[in-house]
Design a protein around this motif. Structure first.
Motif, PDB file in Angstrom:
ATOM      1  N   HIS A  26       0.866  -1.189   0.000  1.00 18.11           N
ATOM      2  CA  HIS A  26       0.000   0.000   0.000  1.00 18.11           C
ATOM      3  C   HIS A  26       0.899   1.235   0.000  1.00 18.11           C
ATOM      4  N   TRP A  47       2.652 -25.161  10.110  1.00 18.27           N
ATOM      5  CA  TRP A  47       1.449 -24.442   9.686  1.00 18.27           C
ATOM      6  C   TRP A  47       1.811 -23.159   8.953  1.00 18.27           C
ATOM      7  N   HIS A  49       3.445 -20.855  10.037  1.00 14.43           N
ATOM      8  CA  HIS A  49       3.090 -19.773  10.953  1.00 14.43           C
ATOM      9  C   HIS A  49       4.279 -18.896  11.314  1.00 14.43           C
ATOM     10  N   ARG A  50       5.494 -19.351  11.023  1.00 14.61           N
ATOM     11  CA  ARG A  50       6.657 -18.497  11.285  1.00 14.61           C
ATOM     12  C   ARG A  50       6.914 -17.676  10.034  1.00 14.61           C
ATOM     13  N   ARG A  60       2.659   4.201   7.236  1.00 18.24           N
ATOM     14  CA  ARG A  60       1.606   5.097   6.787  1.00 18.24           C
ATOM     15  C   ARG A  60       0.835   5.539   8.017  1.00 18.24           C
ATOM     16  N   GLU A  61       0.657   6.792   8.176  1.00 19.21           N
ATOM     17  CA  GLU A  61      -0.029   7.377   9.341  1.00 19.21           C
ATOM     18  C   GLU A  61       0.533   6.821  10.644  1.00 19.21           C
ATOM     19  N   ARG A  62       1.837   6.845  10.745  1.00 19.16           N
ATOM     20  CA  ARG A  62       2.586   6.418  11.935  1.00 19.16           C
ATOM     21  C   ARG A  62       2.286   4.967  12.301  1.00 19.16           C
ATOM     22  N   ASN A  63       1.874   4.214  11.338  1.00 22.46           N
ATOM     23  CA  ASN A  63       1.626   2.787  11.557  1.00 22.46           C
ATOM     24  C   ASN A  63       2.678   2.038  10.744  1.00 22.46           C
ATOM     25  N   LYS A  65       4.437  -1.017   9.304  1.00 23.21           N
ATOM     26  CA  LYS A  65       4.105  -2.407   9.004  1.00 23.21           C
ATOM     27  C   LYS A  65       5.349  -3.132   8.539  1.00 23.21           C
TER      28      LYS A  65
END
Lengths: 214, 756
Positions: A26, A47, A49-50, A60-63, A65
């Motif tokens: 994004h 699974w 899962h790691r 983005r907007e202090r988030n 990721k």
């Protein structure tokens, strides 16, 4: 036979890699965590899962990721000039050169050799119970389908639709989906092999297994 | 050299080799005092026995014996706690099989063999103990339940009981209760096997504890290796003995070291740290006796009892009989006999006598059984109490006590005496009026009217809203809601399910304000601080905290723990990780015990245990439902050692008394709830619920990986799976918590609930 196995294998041997494009998921400010030539791993564990290796951060907007690698391979063509800059969604960031394994080569060749019955819509799919029972009893090369047979149940919007098989008559060589799993439109559901082609397919697999070096 | 002498020397050499390898076990490796070299020397001697002359052989044997004895003495002089742990883990240590063969006169193993034996780590046997009194032999029947560590069978998991193993133990406890015979428990476990499969590790331990708290037969337990929850599953006994070279601990020293040293998974835990933690945990027999978590020590040989220590088995047999006698005698009302019989039992450290002076029968009358359960309750309630810190002046203490007495007599009068009488009258009237026809009603109506006049129905606000109507809002008053301070940040967060469910990023003020921390797309619950629940779950202004003066401390003097405690007290402004308070939910009064994450991750120590016990008692006196809302719990606080572990039986005893006297106990889990508390006083509740997206279990994924070597799926502990396994009875959404809680109180309460 319309397919030249030798050519195909030669082609794979000359370039045994799959190139995956890594694009920004994004918009946001991107910070690279890998450089060209770095080796990265895909997800692991029973699974899956790691998560794999950390590729880049996207803020983005202090988030902030963290984006992890979905494949294992070597990083190439990283667009390092974008490091610390704002990017649009879908912008090319790097590619991952993934070396194909034996089974992956076989899978790829099979999709060209077998007659593929693809998913008509994005939905959940189930095998018809009789077929599922037959396949469970004798997996591999003995379950036959003919055009017009009831083969698959498509479950969409709380409605189950029976799908009749269309295409060449033959043996169900491979089931590409897990019962009840969501399948994208156009993704392969069944790999069908006409009986006269069976020895050829087996030879292909045999050859790749013995000749291909990982 | 004669043949027999040769055979003897072979045996002597094998024995010497055993003694050296035992020393290697204790020291945790062969580098100490060149033990490896010594062992090598013994092996060489074994090979060259036939080449040596008799004199040379015996000289060599004598020298070796001398050297080994010297080393043994030196080791025994000062055994560190870590070495004691090594003694217990040595394959040469005695196991339950040796006890059954050497302590009891005969036994029959119960519970099937081979594939039928649900869990070979737990062994159950009916056994006979003979006692000689004045040259006559009397025999006692007992049920023996314990862990079997070895006997060459891999599938025993080193004495780690699986949930169905503990279920087997419970089944035979009930058998013993039916037959009225005492139970002898033998604890040889490093911990329970951490799997959640039905009936669930934590759940089964909780059920065992609940049953044992009220079991109407004498129980004596002997601890050789007592590891936390696994030990407690069969540990709640009337008298607890411990081998002098055993250990009883909240966690293995390695586990404690991994937590203390923040060791990452897969890395080696340094030996020094393990030794340090072993010493800090106060896990030896002497420590446990001093702390009051065991009652008596059974003396072992200086380096611990091994399979051939028959002297020890003789002592153990004597001590088990003596302990059972004592438990039985304490229930007798005939004091003189009790005193005489107890006196003639001998004291600690006395040599084991050949026969007993008196015969004590082990069958109890109903009255004595009542007293037995009462004494057990008192015993566990008193445990760890003297290590509490209470920040309360003398005056307020006195006032508090006076208030308690006043409250007790008021509620006793209101609900006990009057209510019982009222119920009886009501029952008679109901029966008469339903039996009778129109004619009879003529007679009963005036009586009923008179009765209603004398005992007018109390006005209850709860009644007005008991319609499950649409007007039940989660907030008391919509316009003055409490908003989490988490909502003050200007940024977005991503839902963890974004990749699978396509959730959009969430703006923090929206998420923690309007959405109450719930993702509007997929319903994932983000953690919220505990204040939110205090403000939104209960009626406005109805929360009244009590017992806030009880403070968590550092009773074992765990190094560096005081500082961390002070930091948490400063951070939270509270003194322990449990808050107990009176509150109302839509007019229904209830007592609440709440564990929250900000203070030592919601772990339970003696302060929290005591507060919970007092909350149970308060709910019982005031006849109100008890809610345990678990915002988060990380288990038992390891820094309090076994004082933490015994909170499991202690709280279970209290909550059992509350439930058995008719109380309604509801548990709601949120965020993360793990280990000890779930495996005892929380897990024993008949009504357990979880808030969506919470995690519940016995041991975390890391512990499972490290102990069983198997990876667990990422959603192994999710509330959804807990519901599937039958651990909880429902999943509640945060926004509907208040409504669901109210409904639960009304529906599960029924007409005989306390608050009515």
């Amino acid at each position: 036979m319309d397919l030249n196995l030798n050519d195909l294998l030669r082609q794979y041997r000359s370039d045994p890699y799959e190139h995956y494009r890594v694009e920004a998921v994004h918009t946001g400010v991107v910070t690279f965590r890998v450089r060209d030539g770095d080796e990265v791993n895909g997800p692991s564990g029973r699974w899956m899962h790691r998560p794999g290796s950390l590729l880049y951060l996207l803020e983005r907007e202090r988030n902030v990721k963290k984006i992890y690698s979905p494949w294992s391979g070597i990083v190439a063509d990283a667009a390092l000039d974008l490091d610390g800059r704002f990017v649009e969604a879908g912008e090319f960031l790097m590619s991952i050169r993934h070396r194909l394994g034996k089974e992956e080569i076989i899978d790829r060749i099979l999709t060209r050799v077998l007659h593929i019955f693809a998913a008509p819509q994005r939905a959940r799919y189930f095998l018809v119970p009789e077929l599922a029972a037959k396949i469970e009893k004798a997996p591999g090369e003995s379950v036959r389908v003919r055009p017009g047979d009831e083969a698959i149940i498509m479950s969409l919007m709380k409605r189950d639709t029976l799908i009749h098989y269309e295409g060449l008559a033959g043996v169900i060589y491979k089931v590409y989906f897990q019962s009840g799993a969501l399948v994208e439109q156009g993704a392969p559901l069944l790999g069908i092999c006409p009986p006269e082609k069976l020895p050829y397919v087996q030879r292909v697999i045999q050859r790749v297994r013995t000749e291909w070096e990982e | 050299m004669t043949k027999t002498l040769m055979a003897d020397s072979g045996k002597i050499i094998a024995d010497l080799a055993d003694r050296i390898s035992y020393l290697v076990d204790i020291k945790g490796g062969g580098d100490w005092a060149n033990l490896d070299e010594l062992l090598e020397r013994v092996h060489r001697l074994k090979e060259s026995v036939f080449d040596l002359s008799e004199a040379a052989l015996f000289e060599e044997l004598r020298l070796l014996e001398e050297r080994i004895s010297f080393l043994e003495d030196r080791t025994a002089e000062k055994l560190t706690p870590a070495e004691i742990v090594n003694i217990v883990r040595s394959p040469q240590r005695f196991t339950l099989g040796d006890i059954l063969e050497n302590v009891y006169d005969s036994y029959t193993e119960l519970g099937g063999e081979g594939d039928c034996n649900v869990d070979p780590a737990v062994v159950v046997a009916r056994a006979i103990l003979n006692r000689r009194v004045k040259n006559r032999v009397y025999s006692h029947q007992v049920m023996v339940i314990g862990h079997e560590k070895g006997r060459g069978e891999e599938f025993r998991n080193g004495g780690c009981a699986k949930p169905w193993g503990n279920e087997k133990a419970l089944r035979y406890m009930k058998v013993a209760e039916i037959e009225g015979i005492p139970i002898h428990f033998f604890i040889f476990t490093p911990g329970s096997y951490p799997i959640e499969d039905f009936p669930g590790a934590a759940q089964q331990i909780a059920r065992n504890l609940y049953k044992m708290a009220g079991l109407r037969v004498p129980m004596v337990s002997f601890i050789s290796e007592g590891g936390s929850g696994g030990a407690e599953a069969i540990g709640l006994a009337d008298l607890r003995l411990m081998g002098s070279r055993g250990y009883y601990s909240v966690i293995s020293p390695e586990g404690a070291a991994a937590i203390e040293g923040k060791i990452r998974e897969g890395q080696k835990v340094p030996k020094e740290l393990v030794d340090h933690c072993a010493a800090q945990l106060r896990m030896t027999a002497a420590d446990n006796l001093r702390l009051g978590t065991v009652d008596r020590i059974v003396e072992e040989p200086p380096l611990g009892a091994r399979r051939e220590d028959y002297g020890f088995f003789r002592r153990l047999r004597y001590e088990m009989i003596r302990a059972t006698d004592e438990v039985v005698l304490k229930t007798k009302s005939f004091r003189a006999f009790r005193a005489y019989a107890l006196k003639s039992q001998g004291r600690e450290g006395d040599p084991v006598p050949d026969e007993f002076d008196v015969l004590v029968g082990w069958e109890l009358t109903d009255l004595e059984k009542d007293r037995l359960v009462e004494l057990r309750s008192k015993k566990y309630r008193d445990m760890a109490r003297r290590f509490l810190k209470e920040h309360q002046g003398g005056l307020s203490k006195g006032l508090g006590r006076a208030r308690d007495i006043a409250a007790r007599s008021y509620y006793e009068l209101r609900y006990g005496l009057l209510r019982a009488h009222q119920r009886q009258v009501q029952k008679v009237i109901e029966e008469v009026s339903s039996e009778g026809s129109v004619f009879l009603r003529k007679v009963t109506e005036p009586v009923k009217a008179a009765y209603d006049f004398v005992f007018p129905k109390p006005k209850r606000p709860a009644k007005a809203v008991r319609t499950d109507g649409a007007d039940t809002s989660i907030f008391v008053e919509e316009w003055e809601t409490y908003v989490s301070p988490l909502a003050n940040e200007d940024r977005t967060v991503s839902c963890p399910n974004a990749a699978r469910r396509g959730c959009q990023d969430l703006w923090v003020p929206d998420l923690y304000g309007e959405f109450c921390g719930v993702c509007p797309t997929c319903g994932h619950h983000f953690p919220l601080e505990y204040h939110w629940y205090l403000e939104n779950l209960f009626d406005k202004g109805s929360v009244r905290e009590f017992n806030a003066h009880i403070a968590a401390g550092n009773p074992l003097g765990f190094e560096g723990f005081d500082k961390r405690l002070r930091r948490d007290v400063k951070k939270t402004g509270r003194r322990s990780s449990m808050i107990t308070f009176d509150a109302k939910v839509q007019g229904i009064k209830l007592v609440v015990a709440m564990l929250y994450s900000d203070f030592r991750n919601g772990t339970v120590g003696s302060a929290e245990g005591e507060k919970f016990v007092r909350a149970c008692d308060r709910a019982r006196t005031t006849r109100r439902p008890l809610l345990a809302y678990i915002h988060t719990t990380g288990g038992i606080r390891i820094h309090e050692g076994t004082l933490g572990v015994i909170q499991m039986p202690k709280c279970t005893v209290a909550v059992r008394e509350y439930i058995e006297s008719g109380g309604l106990y509801i548990v709601v889990y949120d965020n993360n709830s793990y280990a000890g508390p779930v495996a005892s006083f929380l897990g024993c509740s008949l009504y357990q619920f979880a808030i969506r997206s919470s995690r519940i279990g016995f041991a975390g994924p890391r512990v499972i990986r490290e102990t069983t070597g198997e990876d667990v799926p990422p959603d192994y502990h999710s509330a959804k799976n807990a519901l599937r396994r039958g651990h909880i009875q429902g999943i509640w959404d945060r926004k509907e918590f208040r409504k669901n809680l109210f409904n639960a109180l009304v529906r599960m309460g029924g007409p005989h609930l306390y608050y009515k």
